[in-house]
Design a protein around this motif. Structure first.
Motif, PDB file in Angstrom:
ATOM      1  N   SER A  52      -0.648   7.342   5.976  1.00  0.00           N
ATOM      2  CA  SER A  52      -1.091   6.154   6.709  1.00  0.00           C
ATOM      3  C   SER A  52      -2.299   5.546   6.025  1.00  0.00           C
ATOM      4  N   VAL A  53      -2.532   4.294   6.327  1.00  0.00           N
ATOM      5  CA  VAL A  53      -3.755   3.627   5.900  1.00  0.00           C
ATOM      6  C   VAL A  53      -4.379   3.008   7.151  1.00  0.00           C
ATOM      7  N   LYS A  54      -5.693   3.178   7.281  1.00  0.00           N
ATOM      8  CA  LYS A  54      -6.424   2.636   8.422  1.00  0.00           C
ATOM      9  C   LYS A  54      -7.311   1.493   7.963  1.00  0.00           C
ATOM     10  N   GLY A  55      -7.535   0.575   8.872  1.00  0.00           N
ATOM     11  CA  GLY A  55      -8.452  -0.517   8.596  1.00  0.00           C
ATOM     12  C   GLY A  55      -9.891  -0.008   8.587  1.00  0.00           C
ATOM     13  N   THR A  56     -10.797  -0.831   8.094  1.00  0.00           N
ATOM     14  CA  THR A  56     -12.204  -0.450   7.994  1.00  0.00           C
ATOM     15  C   THR A  56     -12.804  -0.082   9.342  1.00  0.00           C
ATOM     16  N   ASN A  57     -12.374  -0.733  10.412  1.00  0.00           N
ATOM     17  CA  ASN A  57     -12.916  -0.481  11.744  1.00  0.00           C
ATOM     18  C   ASN A  57     -12.114   0.559  12.528  1.00  0.00           C
ATOM     19  N   ASN A  58     -11.103   1.157  11.890  1.00  0.00           N
ATOM     20  CA  ASN A  58     -10.246   2.177  12.520  1.00  0.00           C
ATOM     21  C   ASN A  58      -9.531   1.685  13.776  1.00  0.00           C
ATOM     22  N   LEU A  59      -9.251   0.402  13.841  1.00  0.00           N
ATOM     23  CA  LEU A  59      -8.532  -0.158  14.981  1.00  0.00           C
ATOM     24  C   LEU A  59      -7.051  -0.382  14.667  1.00  0.00           C
ATOM     25  N   LEU A  60      -6.708  -0.486  13.390  1.00  0.00           N
ATOM     26  CA  LEU A  60      -5.354  -0.800  12.950  1.00  0.00           C
ATOM     27  C   LEU A  60      -4.908   0.241  11.932  1.00  0.00           C
ATOM     28  N   THR A  61      -3.687   0.767  12.117  1.00  0.00           N
ATOM     29  CA  THR A  61      -3.129   1.774  11.211  1.00  0.00           C
ATOM     30  C   THR A  61      -1.729   1.349  10.797  1.00  0.00           C
ATOM     31  N   ALA A  62      -1.421   1.518   9.521  1.00  0.00           N
ATOM     32  CA  ALA A  62      -0.081   1.246   8.995  1.00  0.00           C
ATOM     33  C   ALA A  62       0.493   2.546   8.434  1.00  0.00           C
ATOM     34  N   THR A  63       1.745   2.863   8.836  1.00  0.00           N
ATOM     35  CA  THR A  63       2.421   4.070   8.358  1.00  0.00           C
ATOM     36  C   THR A  63       3.814   3.708   7.896  1.00  0.00           C
ATOM     37  N   PRO A  64       4.191   3.883   6.664  1.00  0.00           N
ATOM     38  CA  PRO A  64       3.371   4.345   5.556  1.00  0.00           C
ATOM     39  C   PRO A  64       2.418   3.249   5.107  1.00  0.00           C
ATOM     40  N   GLY A  65       1.372   3.651   4.426  1.00  0.00           N
ATOM     41  CA  GLY A  65       0.366   2.704   3.966  1.00  0.00           C
ATOM     42  C   GLY A  65       0.565   2.307   2.525  1.00  0.00           C
ATOM     43  N   GLU A  66       1.737   2.648   1.972  1.00  0.00           N
ATOM     44  CA  GLU A  66       2.016   2.345   0.572  1.00  0.00           C
ATOM     45  C   GLU A  66       3.459   1.880   0.436  1.00  0.00           C
ATOM     46  N   ALA A  67       3.677   0.952  -0.474  1.00  0.00           N
ATOM     47  CA  ALA A  67       5.027   0.434  -0.733  1.00  0.00           C
ATOM     48  C   ALA A  67       5.146   0.139  -2.220  1.00  0.00           C
ATOM     49  N   SER A  68       6.364  -0.067  -2.655  1.00  0.00           N
ATOM     50  CA  SER A  68       6.600  -0.378  -4.068  1.00  0.00           C
ATOM     51  C   SER A  68       6.877  -1.871  -4.226  1.00  0.00           C
ATOM     52  N   CYS A  69       7.123  -2.261  -5.452  1.00  0.00           N
ATOM     53  CA  CYS A  69       7.510  -3.643  -5.725  1.00  0.00           C
ATOM     54  C   CYS A  69       9.027  -3.780  -5.744  1.00  0.00           C
ATOM     55  N   SER A  71      11.547  -2.268  -3.668  1.00  0.00           N
ATOM     56  CA  SER A  71      12.282  -2.425  -2.408  1.00  0.00           C
ATOM     57  C   SER A  71      11.288  -2.461  -1.260  1.00  0.00           C
ATOM     58  N   GLY A  72      11.627  -3.205  -0.248  1.00  0.00           N
ATOM     59  CA  GLY A  72      10.745  -3.338   0.896  1.00  0.00           C
ATOM     60  C   GLY A  72      10.676  -2.056   1.720  1.00  0.00           C
ATOM     61  N   ALA A  73       9.514  -1.817   2.289  1.00  0.00           N
ATOM     62  CA  ALA A  73       9.306  -0.644   3.132  1.00  0.00           C
ATOM     63  C   ALA A  73       9.288  -1.064   4.596  1.00  0.00           C
ATOM     64  N   GLU A  74       9.739  -0.179   5.459  1.00  0.00           N
ATOM     65  CA  GLU A  74       9.602  -0.375   6.900  1.00  0.00           C
ATOM     66  C   GLU A  74       8.309   0.306   7.305  1.00  0.00           C
ATOM     67  N   VAL A  75       7.454  -0.424   8.005  1.00  0.00           N
ATOM     68  CA  VAL A  75       6.115   0.061   8.342  1.00  0.00           C
ATOM     69  C   VAL A  75       5.927   0.034   9.848  1.00  0.00           C
ATOM     70  N   LYS A  76       5.310   1.081  10.373  1.00  0.00           N
ATOM     71  CA  LYS A  76       4.919   1.117  11.781  1.00  0.00           C
ATOM     72  C   LYS A  76       3.436   0.772  11.831  1.00  0.00           C
TER      73      LYS A  76
END
Length: 160
Positions: A52-69, A71-76
Motif C-alpha cells: 500500500s501507499v499512504k498519503g502524507t497526512n495518513n488519511l488516504l491509502t491506495a492498495t496496491p500502491g504501485e502499477a506498471s506502464c 497494463s492497468g492495475a485495479e486499486v482499492k
C-alpha cells in the motif's frame, strides 16, 4: 510370565530386530536420498500481499500502491478523515488541477475500487467537499510511463 506376554515380547523383539537389519548403515545418508523441499521456492510461490501507499497526512491509502506502464492495475482506495469533526463530506478525485475528475464521494470515511485503468503516476486527491480543501493525496508508484500517443502533439500531427 505367561505365554501371552511372552508372545507379545517375542513379536516386539522380532520387529525391532527386523528394523535394525538394514542393508545400509543408518544415518544422514539415508535421509539425504529423499528429495528436500526448498524453503526459498515454497516462499516464492506463496501469494505476495499487495503493498500500500499512504498519503502524507495518513488519511488516504491506495492498495496496491504501485502499477506498471504495460497494463492497468485495479486499486482499492480507502480514506478516513473522521478524526476532524468539521469534515462531514469528502470527494475523491483522480488526476489533479483542471483535468481532475470526481471518482468517489461520501462521508468522512469510505472505500472505492477502481477498474484496471490505474497506471504508474496516477494521482488521487482526497478533499473536503464543503470548502474544496485538499486533505491528502497519493501518487501510484512505478516506472515513468510515456504519455499516451493521443496526448503527444507530435504524434497527433504525424498521424494526420
Amino acid at each position: 510370565m505367561n505365554i501371552k506376554h511372552l508372545s507379545v515380547l517375542s513379536v516386539l523383539a522380532l520387529t525391532v530386530a527386523a528394523g535394525c537389519s538394514q542393508n545400509s548403515a543408518p544415518g544422514p545418508s539415508t535421509t539425504a536420498a529423499q528429495p528436500e523441499v526448498p524453503v526459498v521456492a515454497a516462499i516464492a510461490e506463496a501469494p505476495v500481499a499487495a503493498a500500500s501507499v499512504k498519503g502524507t497526512n495518513n488519511l488516504l491509502t491506495a492498495t496496491p500502491g504501485e502499477a506498471s506502464c504495460d497494463s492497468g492495475a485495479e486499486v482499492k482506495l480507502a480514506w478516513n478523515a473522521s478524526a476532524n469533526p468539521a469534515i462531514a463530506q469528502t470527494e475523491l478525485l483522480v488526476g489533479e488541477g483542471k483535468s481532475s475528475k470526481i471518482f468517489a464521494a461520501g462521508g468522512p470515511a469510505g472505500e472505492a475500487d477502481t477498474g484496471p485503468w490505474v497506471y504508474s503516476g496516477t494521482v488521487f486527491v482526497l478533499r473536503n467537499k464543503s470548502d474544496q480543501a485538499e486533505l491528502d493525496r497519493v501518487v501510484i508508484a512505478g516506472p515513468t510511463c510515456p504519455p499516451p500517443a493521443a496526448a503527444d502533439p507530435a504524434a497527433a500531427s504525424n498521424a494526420q
